[in-house]
Scaffold this active site. Structure first.
Site, PDB file in Angstrom:
ATOM      1  N   CYS A 136      -4.625  23.158   0.991  1.00  9.54           N
ATOM      2  CA  CYS A 136      -4.597  22.637  -0.372  1.00  9.54           C
ATOM      3  C   CYS A 136      -4.249  23.744  -1.363  1.00  9.54           C
ATOM      4  O   CYS A 136      -3.410  23.562  -2.241  1.00  9.54           O
ATOM      5  CB  CYS A 136      -5.948  22.005  -0.645  1.00  9.54           C
ATOM      6  SG  CYS A 136      -6.327  21.940  -2.359  1.00  9.54           S
ATOM      7  N   GLU A 206      -1.273  16.843   3.986  1.00  8.59           N
ATOM      8  CA  GLU A 206      -0.609  17.268   2.745  1.00  8.59           C
ATOM      9  C   GLU A 206       0.818  16.725   2.706  1.00  8.59           C
ATOM     10  O   GLU A 206       1.257  16.198   1.694  1.00  8.59           O
ATOM     11  CB  GLU A 206      -0.571  18.803   2.630  1.00  8.59           C
ATOM     12  CG  GLU A 206      -1.881  19.440   2.220  1.00  8.59           C
ATOM     13  CD  GLU A 206      -2.280  19.168   0.763  1.00  8.59           C
ATOM     14  OE1 GLU A 206      -1.471  18.641  -0.010  1.00  8.59           O
ATOM     15  OE2 GLU A 206      -3.434  19.460   0.426  1.00  8.59           O
TER      16      GLU A 206
HETATM   17  C1  LIG Z   1      -3.455  16.407  -2.056  1.00 10.06           C
HETATM   18  C2  LIG Z   1      -3.616  17.662  -2.843  1.00 10.06           C
HETATM   19  N1  LIG Z   1      -3.615  18.829  -2.209  1.00 10.06           N
HETATM   20  C3  LIG Z   1      -3.770  19.960  -2.904  1.00 10.06           C
HETATM   21  C4  LIG Z   1      -3.939  19.947  -4.260  1.00 10.06           C
HETATM   22  C5  LIG Z   1      -4.117  21.201  -5.035  1.00 10.06           C
HETATM   23  N2  LIG Z   1      -5.498  21.500  -5.314  1.00 10.06           N
HETATM   24  C6  LIG Z   1      -6.446  20.593  -5.342  1.00 10.06           C
HETATM   25  S1  LIG Z   1      -8.003  21.275  -5.613  1.00 10.06           S
HETATM   26  C7  LIG Z   1      -7.389  22.791  -5.640  1.00 10.06           C
HETATM   27  C8  LIG Z   1      -8.197  24.013  -5.773  1.00 10.06           C
HETATM   28  C9  LIG Z   1      -9.119  24.099  -6.874  1.00 10.06           C
HETATM   29  O1  LIG Z   1      -8.776  23.384  -8.000  1.00 10.06           O
HETATM   30  C10 LIG Z   1      -6.015  22.731  -5.476  1.00 10.06           C
HETATM   31  C11 LIG Z   1      -5.177  23.871  -5.472  1.00 10.06           C
HETATM   32  C12 LIG Z   1      -3.934  18.697  -4.894  1.00 10.06           C
HETATM   33  N3  LIG Z   1      -4.086  18.597  -6.221  1.00 10.06           N
HETATM   34  N4  LIG Z   1      -3.778  17.582  -4.170  1.00 10.06           N
END
Ligand SMILES: Cc1ncc(C[n+]2csc(CCO)c2C)c(N)n1
Length: 221
Positions: A136, A206
């Protein structure tokens, strides 16, 4: 010996390349992504982000090491980047109301991704649960860095890209990579394998998150 995160990254290479080249990402950058598709993505991502925050907190509860614990608590409170604020702005601009969210079911891939992370929390190890969160950060940071050069002609998409290229977010990503490498050094071979599998599965979800939004995936009978 290579770091565990470099092994993970190599094993997920094809999935990551497919994410970089997914039409959702290409069209986001060109500015041709239908706003309705971005709207769908934001609504599904709202579920994902809520659960992501809960997972950070639950994993932090299992960890004694103060720096890692603190990082995860900060993550659960949305302090690691500007993501939460920007999402509020997007919701207002696209008039996504609480009522609309209330009538939008979580879609199959978002549900599977979130379920995978809870599965690692409940049935895996602290290290594998934490690893399930890594793509993520890392994938979005790489996407942010790739897209920032050209940006997007659509203001909303440009803001989205900037969130993931920011110095704060890059710093959070690097910290998360270090945390996983630290876990990897302490893990047995079996645990290391479980961590790698958790990483590849999250990378799979993802990739399918873009696809889910692109086709407006729904539960069907
Ligand atoms: C499906 C999906 N995957 C990754 C993110 C990105 N993201 C989500 S939480 C986080 C870390 C702290 O805020 C990050 C980088 C997203 N928005 N949606």
């Amino acid at each position: 010996m290579p770091t565990i995160t470099s092994i993970m990254r190599t094993q997920a290479e094809d999935l990551w390349n497919k994410s970089f080249n997914h039409p959702f990402i290409k069209e986001l950058s060109k500015g041709t992504l239908p706003m309705d598709t971005f709207r769908y993505y934001l609504k599904q991502d709202h579920y994902y982000l809520n659960n992501f925050s809960i997972l950070h907190k639950r994993i932090a509860d299992k960890i004694d090491e103060p720096q890692i614990k603190q990082f995860l608590i900060a993550g659960s409170e949305g302090l690691n980047d500007g993501e939460n604020e920007i999402r509020e702005t997007f919701f207002k601009e696209l008039t996504i109301t609480a009522e609309e969210m209330g009538t939008t079911p979580i879609a199959p891939n978002a549900y599977s991704y979130v379920s995978h992370m809870y599965h690692e929390l409940n049935e895996g190890t602290t290290a594998s649960a934490c690893t399930a969160l890594l793509p993520c950060y890392w994938l979005y940071n790489e996407i942010g860095k790739q897209l920032i050069a050209d940006g997007s002609p659509i203001e909303l998409y440009q803001q989205f890209i900037e969130t993931y290229d920011s110095p704060e977010f890059t710093e959070a990503t690097n910290q998360m990579i270090q945390i996983i490498d630290q876990f990897g050094e302490q893990a047995s071979d079996g645990e290391r394998q479980r961590m790698i599998t958790a990483f590849v599965r999250s990378s799979y979800y993802e990739l399918n998150f873009w696809e889910m939004a692109y086709v407006h995936e729904e539960w069907h009978n």
